[in-house]
Design an enzyme around this catalytic site. Structure first.
Site, PDB file in Angstrom:
ATOM      1  N   HIS A  76      37.116  42.689  44.838  1.00  0.00           N
ATOM      2  CA  HIS A  76      37.889  43.160  43.687  1.00  0.00           C
ATOM      3  C   HIS A  76      39.235  42.459  43.558  1.00  0.00           C
ATOM      4  CE1 HIS A  76      39.301  46.121  46.800  1.00  0.00           C
ATOM      5  NE2 HIS A  76      40.456  45.920  46.203  1.00  0.00           N
ATOM      6  N   ASP A 128      31.862  44.417  48.748  1.00  0.00           N
ATOM      7  CA  ASP A 128      33.233  44.164  48.289  1.00  0.00           C
ATOM      8  C   ASP A 128      33.830  43.082  49.178  1.00  0.00           C
ATOM      9  OD1 ASP A 128      35.627  44.284  47.010  1.00  0.00           O
ATOM     10  OD2 ASP A 128      36.205  46.258  47.760  1.00  0.00           O
ATOM     11  N   SER A 220      44.667  45.578  50.212  1.00  0.00           N
ATOM     12  CA  SER A 220      43.264  45.271  49.933  1.00  0.00           C
ATOM     13  C   SER A 220      42.918  43.838  50.296  1.00  0.00           C
ATOM     14  CB  SER A 220      42.962  45.492  48.447  1.00  0.00           C
ATOM     15  OG  SER A 220      42.689  46.835  48.181  1.00  0.00           O
TER      16      SER A 220
END
Length: 285
Positions: A76, A128, A220
């Site tokens: 992402h 992911d 992230s």
């Protein structure tokens, strides 16, 4: 006199390499997962850690150098053509002191063929994970820059883990200028599934059940390293550092073969073979 000057120079260099005080700089408010309950990282302590900045949106993510030409991060952070606007910085501790820090752009991004699994509006992906090929490799003689080995055994759990990044130190906070690191525990998959209603097959969870230590906004894509091997990629969790909700991570071991195959194909035509052990090449140069 020369010996005295030399001794003073050595002391000064040692101080600069081991203790860093970041000057104030603009912070970033971000929706993407920083380290809660962490301490300041020392120069050279996390040589695999990279900072990924989207030059178009100013959003930041973390990443891991796993090869002199490749960085591993969260999908992402790079999907939907975002990778074309990313800048990678390695050997960085303070984001306010970037002079001389090597920077790279992304030449190509690789995404696993598994589809996005939209469970809700939050970042919930199956696979992911993104592998970024750099436009120019990081030279092997850079001080404080070194790739990390990949864990290949699925299902790791144990207490010897660290997570790091420049993300927020509290929920809904702003990112910081100084790289942080905190020690956490990776839990057995059965425990993680009991804590989370939805927990896909390529995930793991890590943190502290009592709360207080976790990744958070801005982290992230960053590394979860256990016993010296890259074990997870920061994904998302419920808030930051809450009791009974450790952070979610994509478990790297599920994708070790996929990663190795891409890097090996990238090196086709060269007489060397990539291994999941960092810098470990069988070569005939």
């Amino acid at each position: 006199m020369r010996r005295l000057r030399f001794a003073l120079l050595v002391i000064l260099l040692t101080f600069l390499l081991t203790s860093v005080s970041c000057s104030p700089a603009r912070t970033h408010r971000t929706r993407v997962k920083r380290v809660v309950g962490g301490r300041n990282a020392l120069r050279g302590e996390l040589p695999y850690q990279v900072l990924i900045t989207n030059k178009k949106t100013d959003q930041i993510c973390g990443g891991s150098l796993i090869h002199h030409s490749f960085v591993l991060t969260a999908r992402h952070c790079a999907e939907k053509e975002r990778w074309k606007h990313l800048e990678i910085e390695a050997g960085l501790v303070c984001t306010s002191e970037r002079l001389g820090v090597p920077r790279r752009n992304v030449l190509k991004a690789y995404f696993h063929e598994k589809k996005q699994n939209k469970m809700n509006a939050d970042y919930h992906f199956q696979a992911d994970i993104a592998l970024l090929k750099l436009n120019v490799p990081f030279a092997r003689n850079y001080i404080g820059i070194e790739p990390v080995s990949l864990r290949q055994d699925v299902g790791y759990h144990g207490e010897d883990c660290i997570v790091s990044g420049w993300g927020a130190t509290k929920e809904n906070g702003t990112t910081v200028t100084r790289l942080k690191v905190t020690e956490i525990e990776a839990f057995p998959r059965k425990k993680c599934k009991g804590l989370y209603h939805k927990f896909s097959g390529d995930l793991m969870c890590a943190g502290r059940l009592e709360g207080g230590r976790d990744a958070c906004q801005g982290d992230s894509g960053g590394p979860l390293v256990c016993e010296g091997k890259l074990t997870g990629i920061v994904k998302n969790g419920i808030s930051c550092g809450h009791k009974d909700y450790p952070g979610k991570y994509t478990e790297v071991a599920h994708y070790a073969d996929w990663i190795a195959n891409i890097i090996q194909k990238s090196a086709s035509g060269q007489t060397r073979q990539y291994s999941t052990e960092a810098w470990n090449w069988t070569k005939n140069d």
